[in-house]
Every structure is written in C-alpha cells, then in structure tokens.
Motif scaffolding. Structure first.
Motif, short mmCIF file in Angstrom:
data_model
loop_
_atom_site.label_atom_id
_atom_site.label_comp_id
_atom_site.label_asym_id
_atom_site.label_seq_id
_atom_site.Cartn_x
_atom_site.Cartn_y
_atom_site.Cartn_z
N ASP A 99 85.91 -22.73 36.53
CA ASP A 99 85.09 -23.17 37.67
C ASP A 99 84.29 -22.00 38.25
OD1 ASP A 99 88.08 -22.84 38.32
OD2 ASP A 99 87.12 -22.32 40.22
N GLY A 100 84.87 -20.79 38.25
CA GLY A 100 84.11 -19.64 38.75
C GLY A 100 82.86 -19.43 37.90
N GLY A 101 83.03 -19.59 36.59
CA GLY A 101 81.91 -19.42 35.67
C GLY A 101 80.96 -20.61 35.66
N ASP A 126 88.60 -26.76 35.50
CA ASP A 126 88.49 -26.56 36.94
C ASP A 126 89.88 -26.35 37.56
OD1 ASP A 126 87.81 -26.49 39.56
OD2 ASP A 126 86.74 -28.42 39.59
N ASN A 127 90.28 -25.07 37.65
CA ASN A 127 91.55 -24.77 38.31
C ASN A 127 91.33 -24.29 39.75
OD1 ASN A 127 90.66 -22.19 37.84
ND2 ASN A 127 92.11 -21.77 36.19
N GLU A 128 90.11 -24.52 40.21
CA GLU A 128 89.77 -24.35 41.64
C GLU A 128 90.01 -22.93 42.15
OE1 GLU A 128 91.77 -27.74 43.51
OE2 GLU A 128 90.05 -28.99 42.99
N GLY A 129 89.70 -21.95 41.29
CA GLY A 129 89.77 -20.56 41.74
C GLY A 129 89.57 -19.61 40.57
N TYR A 130 89.37 -18.35 40.89
CA TYR A 130 89.23 -17.31 39.86
C TYR A 130 90.65 -16.88 39.48
CZ TYR A 130 84.28 -16.90 41.06
OH TYR A 130 82.95 -17.15 41.26
N MET A 131 91.22 -17.58 38.50
CA MET A 131 92.67 -17.45 38.29
C MET A 131 93.06 -16.29 37.40
SD MET A 131 93.72 -19.42 40.43
CE MET A 131 93.57 -20.96 41.33
MG LIG Z 1 89.05 -21.04 37.66
#
Ligand SMILES: [Mg+2]
Ligand SMILES: Cc1ncc(C[n+]2csc(CCOP(=O)(O)OP(=O)(O)O)c2C)c(N)n1
Ligand code: SF4
Length: 292
Positions: A99-101, A126-131
């Motif tokens: 998702d960040g990308g 989409d894991n809703e963050g820069y994991m």
């Molecule tokens: Mg992510």
C-alpha cells in the motif's frame, strides 16, 4: 465452510521468509498459481519483495524484476511493451506492490500507467502501513489505527484509492481477501483475460503491524469482509460496480478486537469508525444498484 478449488501448479515455493502465518504469502501462492507460468513479475520494495527474494533463491518460479518503490507500474509497463515487441503478447505482466508503494510513493507511476491504459495486472497487498520497514503509517492506514509513526492513532481516514482509480476509467478493479480464496482466484483469472490496466487490492491483516495472533490472520480478514470494513466488489470501466457480497452481517467490533492497533479505542471512537464503514457501504451499494 467453503472448499478451496484452485490447483497448485508449483509456482510458489516453500522456504520463503514471510512471518509464519502471513496471509500475503498465502495470497501470493494463489495468485501465482492462477496466472500460471507465462507470467513475468515486477515487484516494488515491500514485504512481497522480501517474500519473493532474489534469484537464485526466489520463492517464485516466474522471473521477477525488483524495481524501486516509486516506479513499479512504470517498470511493469516497460516490461510489457518489451514483451509485445518480441511478439510475446500473451505473457501476463504482474506488478506487485504494498500500500505504501501504491497509495503513496508509487501513485504517480500507477496513475500514469492507468491513464495510458498499460496492459498490466497490478496487485496491491494492502496491509495498511509500511510494514517491512517497521510499521509506519501510510495513507491507506485507517483512522484511529496505531502505527509506529501514529502511536495514539491516525487522525485522518484511509485514502479511497479505489475511487481514484475508477476515475481513470480503467477496465478492471477488484478487491479480494485471503479469507475468500476462490473469489480471489476467480477475479485474478478474469483480470488476466482483460486487456488494459487491471488493479486488484488484497486485504492483508499484518501479524506484527496490526497486532494479530499468528494463527488469526484469515479469521481477521473474514471479519473485515463480513463487517463491511473491506467490501468485496468489482468495478468495470470505472463505472460498473458489482458487489461480490452484498450483505454485511457483523458489526465492526469483532474485527477491531482481533487487533492490538485498535486496543486504545474508546466507545466513541468505535462508534465513529462504525459510522464511517456504514456510510461507505451504503454509497457502494447505491453505486452497484444504479449499475445497469
Ligand atoms: Mg504495506
Ligand atoms: C523512495 C523510497 N522511500 C523509502 C524506501 C524504503 N522502503 C522500502 S520498502 C518500504 C515500505 C513499503 O511499504 P508498503 O509499500 O506498504 O509495503 P509493505 O512493506 O507494507 O509490504 C520503505 C519505506 C524506498 N525503498 N524508497
Ligand atoms: S510484516 Fe506483515 S505482511 Fe510482512 S511478512 Fe510479516 S505478517 Fe506478512
């Protein structure tokens, strides 16, 4: 319980380095096996790049080009054009990004590719963050979720990337979830037959990033779908909406309770989130109902 129908063609190897229990690896297995061997991957820096790894230790059987965070969709466009110039029109170019990308750093490249209607299949995990960099917030992080850079909860809502993409009038957009693998495989197979830019967004409950138990990511994803937090639907040509599941059975509380990133919420915060989900759901249903 639904029986999983897909056939494993050996396109994704075991021994990869995803967190044990990660549903991104599970989703990747289904996506790669559905697309088959005449596929070339392009991956942005993200958990998926780490999971796939580099040659000769890659977890994917297909060739994979590792690009930059900004340029995944541009790189994929170039790869597809090069393949077409070689007469390999039928080879699927699969672009994988987080998702960040997608929502943030690669949005310009994705928007340009969509505007040109490049013939690529773009999958956003989409894991809703820069994991993979430790769990910072992205513009996909939902309101109130705690992350490494929003320890008291994000103050703004999740960016509605799907509506932004729909405004480009690309031929196909879909949402899928690792809790509904037959639906995931069917939508990926459908996308593969369509010419032009296709974008599929995959819900990925991230174990460390969301504070989900190692054996609970599929159940969390299922609650996300059933509560309407993550509706499953398709949009064709930017205007024709089809709900995959047009009922929403659960309140969002069960979904929130599975995740430590929401443990600081007050009753009022939970009610605000429920209202946001209800409003988005009603608008989506109305869009699907007006589709002819
Ligand atoms: Mg992510
Ligand atoms: C322009 C740029 N900024 C920062 C980075 C460092 N970086 C690599 S992966 C990553 C996180 C990407 O997050 P996301 O796309 O959501 O993928 P996830 O790790 O969550 O799977 C970051 C910040 C980079 N590679 N390029
Ligand atoms: S950090 Fe999250 S998305 Fe990345 S491999 Fe681990 S569980 Fe999967």
């Amino acid at each position: 319980m639904e029986k999983i129908e897909y056939t494993d063609e050996g396109q994704f190897f075991s021994g990869h380095v995803a967190c044990a229990g990660c549903v991104e690896a599970l989703s990747m297995r289904v996506i790669l096996n559905t697309l088959g061997k005449d596929t070339v991957g392009v991956v942005a820096p993200s958990c998926s790049a780490v999971i796939l790894g580099g040659h000769p230790m890659s977890a994917a059987k297909i060739p994979v080009l590792h690009g930059t965070l900004e340029s995944a969709a541009a790189s994929a466009s170039g790869v597809k054009r090069a393949l077409k110039a070689q007469g390999r029109d039928d080879t699927t170019v699969l672009c994988l990004a987080g998702d960040g990308g997608t929502y943030d750093i690669g949005l310009q490249a994705l928007s340009s590719a969509a505007e040109r209607n490049e013939d690529i299949l773009y999958v956003c995990f989409d894991n809703e963050g820069y994991m993979n960099t430790g769990g910072q917030k992205s513009s996909s992080t939902p309101r109130n979720a705690a992350t490494g850079s929003t320890p008291f909860g994000k103050t703004t809502r999740k960016k509605n990337l799907i509506e932004i993409l729909a405004a480009h009038r690309i031929p196909y957009i879909a949402t899928v979830s690792p809790s509904h693998l037959n639906d995931m495989a069917a939508k990926i197979a459908k996308a593969q037959t369509i010419e032009g830019t296709k974008v599929v967004i995959v819900l990925i409950p991230c174990l460390p990033g969301w504070g989900v138990a190692d054996n609970d990511a599929v159940a969390t994803a299922r609650l996300g779908v059933e509560s309407g937090v993550f509706p499953l639907f398709e949009i064709e040509d930017g205007v024709r909406y089809t709900m995959t599941k047009s009922d929403k059975s659960d309140a969002i509380n069960g979904y929130l309770k599975k995740q430590k990133r929401y443990r600081h919420l007050t009753e009022a915060d939970r009610a605000d989130l429920q209202a946001e989900v209800d409003e988005t759901w009603s608008r989506l249903l109305a869009q699907a109902e007006t589709t002819v």
